[in-house]
Write a protein that holds these residues in place. Structure first.
Motif, PDB file in Angstrom:
ATOM      1  N   MET A  33     -30.853 -65.428 -42.033  1.00 25.23           N
ATOM      2  CA  MET A  33     -32.275 -65.690 -42.105  1.00 25.23           C
ATOM      3  C   MET A  33     -32.354 -67.135 -42.460  1.00 25.23           C
ATOM      4  N   GLY A  34     -31.508 -68.005 -41.862  1.00 24.95           N
ATOM      5  CA  GLY A  34     -31.614 -69.301 -42.078  1.00 24.95           C
ATOM      6  C   GLY A  34     -30.811 -69.941 -43.295  1.00 24.95           C
ATOM      7  N   PRO A  35     -30.151 -70.805 -43.231  1.00 25.67           N
ATOM      8  CA  PRO A  35     -29.233 -71.277 -44.488  1.00 25.67           C
ATOM      9  C   PRO A  35     -29.306 -71.261 -45.588  1.00 25.67           C
TER      10      PRO A  35
ATOM     11  N   GLU B 226     -12.785 -73.561 -30.304  1.00 30.22           N
ATOM     12  CA  GLU B 226     -11.899 -74.639 -30.339  1.00 30.22           C
ATOM     13  C   GLU B 226     -12.631 -75.607 -30.934  1.00 30.22           C
ATOM     14  N   GLN B 227     -13.787 -75.935 -30.686  1.00 31.54           N
ATOM     15  CA  GLN B 227     -14.648 -77.003 -31.292  1.00 31.54           C
ATOM     16  C   GLN B 227     -14.677 -76.499 -32.882  1.00 31.54           C
ATOM     17  N   VAL B 228     -14.940 -75.523 -33.117  1.00 34.22           N
ATOM     18  CA  VAL B 228     -15.226 -74.925 -34.466  1.00 34.22           C
ATOM     19  C   VAL B 228     -14.001 -75.362 -35.325  1.00 34.22           C
TER      20      VAL B 228
ATOM     21  N   ALA C  33     -23.976 -75.622 -40.140  1.00 37.56           N
ATOM     22  CA  ALA C  33     -25.105 -75.228 -41.157  1.00 37.56           C
ATOM     23  C   ALA C  33     -24.646 -74.018 -42.079  1.00 37.56           C
ATOM     24  N   LEU C  34     -24.272 -72.970 -41.542  1.00 39.11           N
ATOM     25  CA  LEU C  34     -23.692 -71.877 -42.432  1.00 39.11           C
ATOM     26  C   LEU C  34     -22.494 -72.215 -42.948  1.00 39.11           C
ATOM     27  N   ALA C  35     -21.554 -72.881 -42.525  1.00 36.91           N
ATOM     28  CA  ALA C  35     -20.219 -73.168 -43.193  1.00 36.91           C
ATOM     29  C   ALA C  35     -20.556 -74.146 -44.540  1.00 36.91           C
ATOM     30  N   GLU C  36     -21.472 -74.843 -44.345  1.00 32.09           N
ATOM     31  CA  GLU C  36     -21.851 -75.578 -45.524  1.00 32.09           C
ATOM     32  C   GLU C  36     -22.525 -74.916 -46.793  1.00 32.09           C
TER      33      GLU C  36
ATOM     34  N   ALA D 258     -22.613 -77.067 -28.224  1.00 34.56           N
ATOM     35  CA  ALA D 258     -22.777 -78.145 -29.277  1.00 34.56           C
ATOM     36  C   ALA D 258     -23.954 -77.658 -30.176  1.00 34.56           C
ATOM     37  N   GLN D 259     -24.826 -77.031 -29.696  1.00 33.60           N
ATOM     38  CA  GLN D 259     -25.940 -76.408 -30.614  1.00 33.60           C
ATOM     39  C   GLN D 259     -25.295 -75.338 -31.367  1.00 33.60           C
ATOM     40  N   ALA D 260     -24.610 -74.477 -31.023  1.00 35.97           N
ATOM     41  CA  ALA D 260     -23.969 -73.268 -31.628  1.00 35.97           C
ATOM     42  C   ALA D 260     -22.999 -73.913 -32.673  1.00 35.97           C
ATOM     43  N   VAL D 261     -22.220 -75.078 -32.426  1.00 32.05           N
ATOM     44  CA  VAL D 261     -21.368 -75.574 -33.205  1.00 32.05           C
ATOM     45  C   VAL D 261     -22.068 -76.333 -34.578  1.00 32.05           C
ATOM     46  N   ASP D 262     -23.449 -76.710 -34.125  1.00 33.71           N
ATOM     47  CA  ASP D 262     -24.307 -77.280 -35.376  1.00 33.71           C
ATOM     48  C   ASP D 262     -24.653 -76.117 -35.961  1.00 33.71           C
ATOM     49  N   LYS D 263     -24.980 -75.104 -35.557  1.00 31.34           N
ATOM     50  CA  LYS D 263     -25.614 -73.693 -36.276  1.00 31.34           C
ATOM     51  C   LYS D 263     -24.430 -73.343 -37.140  1.00 31.34           C
TER      52      LYS D 263
END
Length: 306
Positions: A204-206, A296-298, A266-269, A258-263
């Motif tokens: 639902m968004g962070p 790998e990037q996460v 935000a959820l990890a934070e 890269a966009q998925a990593v950003d998403k």
């Protein structure tokens, strides 16, 4: 952060003959890409958010057993079983069997059920919402008893089990993890706090997801439980493509790695431990190259953050 894959669509080219080979390859590719878990819906008709009911839909635990035989590491679960779909004693026996045969990789994912159409279509009783929640709580109580080897009679309002024998016992210790799906603050998230090892919240968004985590924390305080014991998971759609801003086969807008990593960041934070994502082009083997890059990037990001 852990990442898992949910498969919710099976009407691939040349179905139904292609379903077995394609789903088997998806399970193996998901494991090979480093994903931690593989999930299927526990529905009998396709759900309206994905397509018409006439689209192909596999029975969940049969599909997971098939995947278990083709993999060795990835965890397996339904996201999530409707409490009305199976008698609780038989459900626990089914999940235990999957756990034993997979070497301790099964989850019990469960919720209050919602798809009236498939209940009516297949003749499955569909009680009112209040009763479904009562049945959910009794089922969670039965699951804890049976996983622990407690054979004493259970006499609830809706279920009576004279000898809830569960042999062989689960391989997982202390038991297959229990996930309760849903975000209702008064009932569902209270049951998460009282009975579950994990929650599952829609993306639902962070900020909105964080608010649900706060509710879980308050329920944990009420029942005297450490909220850190509960794994916080989110279900999301992430249509990966080499370059974002295009369209997946499903018509959804795609996103780059890269966009998925950003998403995910935000959820990890906000305290999310795992994201379980839908991948509309999962039947295309090349997409798992992107999944492997994402994992790998996460993983690198998590290491850097530590």
């Amino acid at each position: 952060m852990k990442i898992g894959l949910q498969v919710s669509y099976f009407s691939w080219p040349d179905a139904p003959a292609s379903i077995g080979p394609t789903f088997g390859r998806i399970a193996q590719d998901a494991e090979g890409a480093g994903l931690s878990s593989l999930w299927v819906m526990d529905h009998f008709f396709q759900i309206s958010m994905v397509g018409p009911p006439e689209l192909d839909m596999l029975e969940g635990y049969t599909a997971l057993a098939f995947a278990a035989g083709l993999t060795s590491r990835i965890q397996l679960g339904t996201l999530v079983t409707g409490v009305t779909h199976r008698h609780p004693g038989l459900l626990v026996k089914t999940v235990t069997s999957l756990d034993v045969l997979s070497g301790g990789r099964a989850w019990l994912g469960i919720g209050a059920a919602w798809n009236e159409e498939e209940h009516l279509g297949l003749g499955v009783p569909y009680p009112a919402l209040k009763e479904r929640f009562e049945r959910l709580e009794e089922t969670l109580q039965i699951a804890h008893r049976m996983f622990a080897g407690d054979e004493s009679p259970f006499h609830g309002r809706h279920y009576q089990l004279e000898r809830p024998l569960n042999v062989p016992a689960p391989v997982s210790r202390p038991h297959p993890p229990i996930m309760v799906g849903g975000s209702g603050e008064r009932k569902t998230l209270r049951m998460v706090a009282q009975y579950a090892d994990a929650c599952n919240i829609f993306d639902m968004g962070p900020e909105a997801v964080r608010a649900k985590y706060d509710v879980i924390d308050r329920h944990c305080a009420d029942v005297g439980r450490d909220p850190a014991e509960i794994e916080r998971t989110v279900i999301a759609r992430m249509p990966l493509a080499r370059r974002g801003q295009g369209a997946a086969a499903s018509g959804e807008d795609t996103m780059s790695v890269a966009q998925a990593v950003d998403k995910l960041g935000a959820l990890a934070e906000i305290g999310t431990d795992a994201v379980l994502f839908g991948l509309p082009d999962a039947h295309q083997p090349q997409v798992f190259e992107l999944v492997a890059e994402l994992v790998e990037q996460v993983g690198a990001s998590a290491t850097d953050a530590g």
